[in-house]
Write an enzyme that holds these catalytic residues in place. Structure first.
Site, PDB file in Angstrom:
ATOM      1  N   GLU A  64     109.126 -26.639  30.858  1.00 43.85           N
ATOM      2  CA  GLU A  64     110.343 -26.839  30.064  1.00 43.85           C
ATOM      3  C   GLU A  64     110.565 -28.325  29.803  1.00 43.85           C
ATOM      4  OE1 GLU A  64     111.056 -23.390  33.019  1.00 43.85           O
ATOM      5  OE2 GLU A  64     110.087 -25.340  33.047  1.00 43.85           O
TER       6      GLU A  64
ATOM      7  N   CYS B 204     113.575 -24.090  37.141  1.00 42.44           N
ATOM      8  CA  CYS B 204     113.913 -24.533  38.495  1.00 42.44           C
ATOM      9  C   CYS B 204     115.317 -25.119  38.555  1.00 42.44           C
ATOM     10  CB  CYS B 204     112.896 -25.562  38.986  1.00 42.44           C
ATOM     11  SG  CYS B 204     112.930 -27.131  38.092  1.00 42.44           S
TER      12      CYS B 204
ATOM     13  N   HIS C  50     107.089 -30.229  34.566  1.00 41.12           N
ATOM     14  CA  HIS C  50     107.221 -28.780  34.397  1.00 41.12           C
ATOM     15  C   HIS C  50     107.153 -28.430  32.908  1.00 41.12           C
ATOM     16  CE1 HIS C  50     109.321 -27.785  38.486  1.00 41.12           C
ATOM     17  NE2 HIS C  50     108.206 -28.475  38.641  1.00 41.12           N
TER      18      HIS C  50
ATOM     19  N   CYS D 271     114.773 -28.486  35.792  1.00 40.58           N
ATOM     20  CA  CYS D 271     114.713 -27.970  34.417  1.00 40.58           C
ATOM     21  C   CYS D 271     116.048 -27.375  33.968  1.00 40.58           C
ATOM     22  CB  CYS D 271     113.582 -26.965  34.291  1.00 40.58           C
ATOM     23  SG  CYS D 271     111.953 -27.748  34.511  1.00 40.58           S
TER      24      CYS D 271
END
Length: 172
Positions: free
Chosen positions: A63, A96, A61, A106
């Site tokens: 982040e 998330c 992801h 994250c």
């Protein structure tokens, strides 16, 4: 890291535009949102790191990529890591709270930057809430706020962010 654009201090919309430009670098897929993230030392107005969905190997992801790149320690990005005192995170989509396939959410990665006497990330600027496409009622923002992290919505780019995020969903 000198390739980053100059952004005026506290220009949240411009930082979010930069995060959106990063999201557009993510490969469109029907199983992911295309998200961009920018890690900023707000006091120095300096971009520390950036990331976008699937930038690094694995099902990464935005982040996660920004943190891994900053700490340059692979999957264990919190090992002996210290962020500047006024570090903030800009992300085009709410971080998330849950992940599949054994990945650390994250939200947990953001919270892990706060260890011992280190402040870690204290503010997260968010472009849009996560749609219910993959996870019903993502509570990432709520969890961050419960842990004392300020979450601020940056208005103005919602339509572009959602179009970019879901581009791969129209491929199937």
């Amino acid at each position: 890291m000198d390739n980053h654009p100059h952004v005026s201090p506290m220009d949240h919309l411009e930082y979010m535009r930069y995060a959106l430009s990063l999201a557009r670098q993510s490969p469109p897929k029907p199983t992911n949102f295309r998200v961009g993230a920018v890690l900023v030392d707000e006091a120095a107005n300096r971009i520390l790191s950036t990331g976008y969905t699937l930038e690094l190997p694995g099902n990464t992801h935005a982040e996660q990529c920004a943190l891994q790149k900053y700490f340059a320690a692979g999957a264990n990005e919190q090992a002996d890591a210290v962020l500047p005192a006024h570090t903030v995170l800009y992300t085009t989509m709410e971080p998330c709270q849950s992940r599949s396939a054994g990945n650390v959410p994250c939200v947990d990665r953001i919270l892990a930057t706060q260890s011992g006497i280190h402040q870690g990330i204290q503010t997260v600027y968010i472009g849009v809430k996560e749609p219910d496409t993959f996870v019903a009622a993502n509570a990432g923002q709520s969890k961050l706020e419960q842990e004392g992290i300020v979450c601020m919505h940056v208005p103005g780019l919602e339509e572009e962010i959602l179009q970019t995020a879901t581009e791969g969903h129209r491929m199937s």
